[in-house]
Design an enzyme around this catalytic site. Structure first.
Site, PDB file in Angstrom:
ATOM      1  N   SER A 127       0.830  -1.216   0.000  1.00  8.85           N
ATOM      2  CA  SER A 127       0.000   0.000   0.000  1.00  8.85           C
ATOM      3  C   SER A 127       0.860   1.261   0.000  1.00  8.85           C
ATOM      4  O   SER A 127       0.360   2.346  -0.295  1.00  8.85           O
ATOM      5  CB  SER A 127      -0.963   0.007   1.192  1.00  8.85           C
ATOM      6  OG  SER A 127      -0.258   0.093   2.416  1.00  8.85           O
ATOM      7  N   HIS A 128       2.150   1.150   0.321  1.00 12.43           N
ATOM      8  CA  HIS A 128       3.023   2.328   0.338  1.00 12.43           C
ATOM      9  C   HIS A 128       4.320   2.079  -0.432  1.00 12.43           C
ATOM     10  O   HIS A 128       5.342   2.687  -0.145  1.00 12.43           O
ATOM     11  CB  HIS A 128       3.255   2.801   1.784  1.00 12.43           C
ATOM     12  CG  HIS A 128       2.010   3.396   2.363  1.00 12.43           C
ATOM     13  ND1 HIS A 128       0.986   2.614   2.835  1.00 12.43           N
ATOM     14  CD2 HIS A 128       1.582   4.681   2.465  1.00 12.43           C
ATOM     15  CE1 HIS A 128      -0.011   3.388   3.230  1.00 12.43           C
ATOM     16  NE2 HIS A 128       0.325   4.649   3.023  1.00 12.43           N
ATOM     17  N   SER A 159       3.803   8.489   2.825  1.00 14.21           N
ATOM     18  CA  SER A 159       4.642   7.315   3.089  1.00 14.21           C
ATOM     19  C   SER A 159       4.217   6.549   4.344  1.00 14.21           C
ATOM     20  O   SER A 159       3.420   7.028   5.151  1.00 14.21           O
ATOM     21  CB  SER A 159       6.099   7.768   3.257  1.00 14.21           C
ATOM     22  OG  SER A 159       6.178   8.712   4.295  1.00 14.21           O
ATOM     23  N   THR A 179      -6.946   8.467   8.517  1.00 16.53           N
ATOM     24  CA  THR A 179      -6.508   7.088   8.762  1.00 16.53           C
ATOM     25  C   THR A 179      -5.317   7.101   9.727  1.00 16.53           C
ATOM     26  O   THR A 179      -4.761   6.054  10.072  1.00 16.53           O
ATOM     27  CB  THR A 179      -6.098   6.393   7.451  1.00 16.53           C
ATOM     28  OG1 THR A 179      -5.173   7.230   6.736  1.00 16.53           O
ATOM     29  CG2 THR A 179      -7.297   6.132   6.564  1.00 16.53           C
ATOM     30  N   ASP A 237      -4.780   0.269   1.110  1.00 17.13           N
ATOM     31  CA  ASP A 237      -5.191  -1.133   0.977  1.00 17.13           C
ATOM     32  C   ASP A 237      -6.595  -1.240   0.386  1.00 17.13           C
ATOM     33  O   ASP A 237      -6.888  -2.156  -0.395  1.00 17.13           O
ATOM     34  CB  ASP A 237      -5.185  -1.805   2.354  1.00 17.13           C
ATOM     35  CG  ASP A 237      -4.022  -2.755   2.484  1.00 17.13           C
ATOM     36  OD1 ASP A 237      -3.659  -3.373   1.473  1.00 17.13           O
ATOM     37  OD2 ASP A 237      -3.481  -2.862   3.593  1.00 17.13           O
ATOM     38  N   LEU A 251       6.973 -10.858  16.238  1.00 18.21           N
ATOM     39  CA  LEU A 251       7.081  -9.433  16.530  1.00 18.21           C
ATOM     40  C   LEU A 251       6.641  -8.653  15.300  1.00 18.21           C
ATOM     41  O   LEU A 251       6.894  -9.071  14.167  1.00 18.21           O
ATOM     42  CB  LEU A 251       8.527  -9.059  16.863  1.00 18.21           C
ATOM     43  CG  LEU A 251       9.102  -9.686  18.135  1.00 18.21           C
ATOM     44  CD1 LEU A 251      10.565  -9.283  18.305  1.00 18.21           C
ATOM     45  CD2 LEU A 251       8.296  -9.262  19.362  1.00 18.21           C
TER      46      LEU A 251
HETATM   47  P1  NDP Z   1      -0.809  -3.524   8.953  1.00 18.04           P
HETATM   48  O1  NDP Z   1      -2.105  -3.866   9.596  1.00 18.04           O
HETATM   49  O2  NDP Z   1      -0.441  -4.200   7.703  1.00 18.04           O
HETATM   50  O3  NDP Z   1       0.382  -3.750   9.996  1.00 18.04           O
HETATM   51  C1  NDP Z   1       0.375  -3.070  11.212  1.00 18.04           C
HETATM   52  C2  NDP Z   1       1.550  -3.474  12.070  1.00 18.04           C
HETATM   53  O4  NDP Z   1       1.259  -4.720  12.705  1.00 18.04           O
HETATM   54  C3  NDP Z   1       2.859  -3.682  11.327  1.00 18.04           C
HETATM   55  O5  NDP Z   1       3.906  -3.229  12.127  1.00 18.04           O
HETATM   56  C4  NDP Z   1       2.893  -5.190  11.114  1.00 18.04           C
HETATM   57  O6  NDP Z   1       4.212  -5.728  10.962  1.00 18.04           O
HETATM   58  C5  NDP Z   1       2.272  -5.676  12.396  1.00 18.04           C
HETATM   59  N1  NDP Z   1       1.626  -6.965  12.287  1.00 18.04           N
HETATM   60  C6  NDP Z   1       0.757  -7.379  11.328  1.00 18.04           C
HETATM   61  N2  NDP Z   1       0.349  -8.637  11.588  1.00 18.04           N
HETATM   62  C7  NDP Z   1       0.979  -9.024  12.728  1.00 18.04           C
HETATM   63  C8  NDP Z   1       0.974 -10.220  13.495  1.00 18.04           C
HETATM   64  N3  NDP Z   1       0.231 -11.271  13.149  1.00 18.04           N
HETATM   65  N4  NDP Z   1       1.749 -10.261  14.607  1.00 18.04           N
HETATM   66  C9  NDP Z   1       2.500  -9.210  14.974  1.00 18.04           C
HETATM   67  N5  NDP Z   1       2.542  -8.054  14.287  1.00 18.04           N
HETATM   68  C10 NDP Z   1       1.780  -7.966  13.178  1.00 18.04           C
HETATM   69  O7  NDP Z   1      -0.720  -1.942   8.718  1.00 18.04           O
HETATM   70  P2  NDP Z   1      -1.827  -0.876   8.291  1.00 18.04           P
HETATM   71  O8  NDP Z   1      -2.626  -1.389   7.147  1.00 18.04           O
HETATM   72  O9  NDP Z   1      -2.561  -0.424   9.473  1.00 18.04           O
HETATM   73  O10 NDP Z   1      -0.875   0.298   7.772  1.00 18.04           O
HETATM   74  C11 NDP Z   1      -0.022   0.077   6.660  1.00 18.04           C
HETATM   75  C12 NDP Z   1       0.878   1.256   6.452  1.00 18.04           C
HETATM   76  O11 NDP Z   1       0.140   2.379   6.023  1.00 18.04           O
HETATM   77  C13 NDP Z   1       1.672   1.720   7.666  1.00 18.04           C
HETATM   78  O12 NDP Z   1       3.039   1.617   7.313  1.00 18.04           O
HETATM   79  C14 NDP Z   1       1.277   3.174   7.857  1.00 18.04           C
HETATM   80  O13 NDP Z   1       2.329   4.042   8.247  1.00 18.04           O
HETATM   81  C15 NDP Z   1       0.791   3.535   6.470  1.00 18.04           C
HETATM   82  N6  NDP Z   1      -0.157   4.648   6.532  1.00 18.04           N
HETATM   83  C16 NDP Z   1       0.285   5.888   6.171  1.00 18.04           C
HETATM   84  C17 NDP Z   1      -0.570   6.954   6.226  1.00 18.04           C
HETATM   85  C18 NDP Z   1      -0.106   8.333   5.918  1.00 18.04           C
HETATM   86  O14 NDP Z   1      -0.866   9.270   6.084  1.00 18.04           O
HETATM   87  N7  NDP Z   1       1.092   8.551   5.494  1.00 18.04           N
HETATM   88  C19 NDP Z   1      -1.970   6.802   6.641  1.00 18.04           C
HETATM   89  C20 NDP Z   1      -2.301   5.459   7.020  1.00 18.04           C
HETATM   90  C21 NDP Z   1      -1.418   4.423   6.954  1.00 18.04           C
HETATM   91  P3  NDP Z   1       4.666  -6.333   9.509  1.00 18.04           P
HETATM   92  O15 NDP Z   1       4.843  -5.146   8.610  1.00 18.04           O
HETATM   93  O16 NDP Z   1       5.928  -7.071   9.814  1.00 18.04           O
HETATM   94  O17 NDP Z   1       3.546  -7.237   9.054  1.00 18.04           O
HETATM   95  O1  PYC Z   2      -3.066   4.659   3.156  1.00 19.06           O
HETATM   96  O2  PYC Z   2      -4.396   5.783   4.486  1.00 19.06           O
HETATM   97  C1  PYC Z   2      -3.444   5.728   3.699  1.00 19.06           C
HETATM   98  C2  PYC Z   2      -2.682   6.945   3.382  1.00 19.06           C
HETATM   99  C3  PYC Z   2      -3.106   8.230   3.491  1.00 19.06           C
HETATM  100  C4  PYC Z   2      -2.030   9.008   3.091  1.00 19.06           C
HETATM  101  C5  PYC Z   2      -1.007   8.183   2.741  1.00 19.06           C
HETATM  102  N1  PYC Z   2      -1.428   6.928   2.948  1.00 19.06           N
END
Ligand code: NDP
Ligand code: PYC
Length: 344
Positions: A46-47, A121, A159, A187, A304
């Site tokens: 997603s990023h 990001s 988000t 996503d 982790l």
């Molecule tokens: P995920 O739900 O994919 O993952 C969330 C965290 O939980 C990660 O650190 C992941 O590690 C960990 N994790 C997942 N499954 C397990 C498990 N079974 N056991 C232990 N740890 C676990 O992330 P999101 O979909 O919530 O977010 C994805 C990305 O989107 C993030 O990097 C976030 O910064 C980015 N984002 C950016 C935004 C912006 O404005 N710039 C806005 C919203 C989101 P692992 O990666 O190792 O699976």
């Molecule tokens: O995936 O929610 C998101 C997001 C917003 C801005 C950058 N990523």
């Protein structure tokens, strides 16, 4: 699925060229290419390169400054301030990073305030970087209003991602990073692009009814993770990284970009702590204590956070990054045609 493999360096150069060809300042193109390629390398789809077209769409719409040079604000205390000047966030972090690290080490704690940035990001990139410098780190930012508060039905909160990094001597840092919605908006957009239904509980449609249709979710509202708990954390992020920084909150970020089709513009807050400074005068090594806890988690067979990411990185380093034919075709088009290849 047929795939094409390229090295991490090849992909990074390619993404950098795409941005430079579109008139983005060289240092900015390099910083943006670095963070996007790291996302793809760690299989954070997603990023990863999915964000290239999104970043260019904001540029095509005239809502990000391709030539902005980040500007550090004068000051010596624990707050390090940098304005991205309406440009992408990544070069502002790169510019302020040495000062943030130096102040956190010298004073025990420092906070980085980034203002006026287009943010696209994943946050793990920065907290992992700081943890590799021996610092504990917290990072957060609003985004654009896309989430209904728990108990509500209309988008108001972003988000709002939240990330934490903890240094581990001789090991990859402990890092978690998540959106405060059930998943990142990226996503949901990927589900829409692939024609896949969403799991239940991620979103409501514009009428406030539960939906598994990604398009209805994007025009309706996403839901917080952990109901009132995710909603409260997202609210805290609006207050700390929006209101407190004198910058846009998610509703204003959405208004500024006329909706959520374009990436949001707002501020970001990164806190850096020197663990040894906080435990001064106590007869305990914080990192050794941390290791006992993290080992205890692993001993129960639990994984982790970031373990999957580090494994994906090792694979990419050994075997290269695999991209689908469609992904490569899009990179080809963007490189050859620049902003003309970017959809509105
Ligand atoms: P995920 O739900 O994919 O993952 C969330 C965290 O939980 C990660 O650190 C992941 O590690 C960990 N994790 C997942 N499954 C397990 C498990 N079974 N056991 C232990 N740890 C676990 O992330 P999101 O979909 O919530 O977010 C994805 C990305 O989107 C993030 O990097 C976030 O910064 C980015 N984002 C950016 C935004 C912006 O404005 N710039 C806005 C919203 C989101 P692992 O990666 O190792 O699976
Ligand atoms: O995936 O929610 C998101 C997001 C917003 C801005 C950058 N990523």
């Amino acid at each position: 699925m047929t795939t094409i493999t390229m090295t991490i360096d090849e992909l990074e150069s390619r993404v950098g060229r795409i941005f430079s060809n579109c008139g983005v300042r060289a240092e900015t193109a390099a910083a943006v290419a670095g963070v996007i390629t790291a996302g793809e390398r760690d299989h954070c789809k997603s990023h990863g390169i999915y964000r290239v077209e999104g970043c260019l769409r904001v540029l095509k719409a005239g809502k990000v400054a391709p030539d902005a040079i980040p500007e550090m604000r004068p000051g010596e205390g624990p707050i390090v301030r940098v304005s991205a000047g309406g440009g992408y966030a990544s070069p502002a972090y790169e510019m302020a990073r040495p000062t943030l690290i130096e102040r956190a080490r010298r004073q025990g704690f420092a906070a980085l305030v980034i203002n006026d940035c287009v943010h696209f990001s994943a946050l793990w990139y920065e907290v992992e970087d700081l943890a590799n410098e021996g610092l504990a780190a917290l990072s957060m930012c609003p985004s654009h209003a896309a989430m209904a508060p728990s108990g509500g039905r209309a988008p108001l909160l972003g988000t709002n991602p939240f990330a934490f990094g903890w240094p581990r001597p001789g090991k990859e840092p402990y890092v978690f990073d998540f959106a405060t919605t059930q998943v990142a908006r990226g996503d949901i957009e990927l589900h829409e692009r692939e024609g896949k239904a969403l799991p239940e509980g991620w979103a409501v449609d514009p009428a406030g009814q539960p939906t598994t249709d990604p398009s209805a979710a994007l025009s309706g509202a996403m839901l917080p993770f952990g109901q009132h708990k995710g909603s409260a954390i997202a609210t805290m992020i609006e207050l700390l990284a929006g209101a407190m920084l004198g910058d846009f909150m998610s509703q204003e970020a959405r208004d500024f970009m006329d909706g959520t089709r374009l990436l949001p513009r707002h501020g970001a807050l990164i806190l850096a702590f020197d663990p040894n400074a906080f435990s001064q005068g106590r007869d305990r090594d914080p990192l050794a204590e941390g290791e006992k806890l993290l080992q205890g988690i692993a001993d129960q067979g639990a994984r982790l956070p970031s373990q999957r990411r580090y494994a994906a990185r090792r694979m990419a380093q050994a075997e290269g990054i695999r991209l689908s034919m469609e992904e490569v075709a899009l990179l080809d088009r963007l490189e050859a045609e620049g902003l003309k290849a970017v959809g509105d």
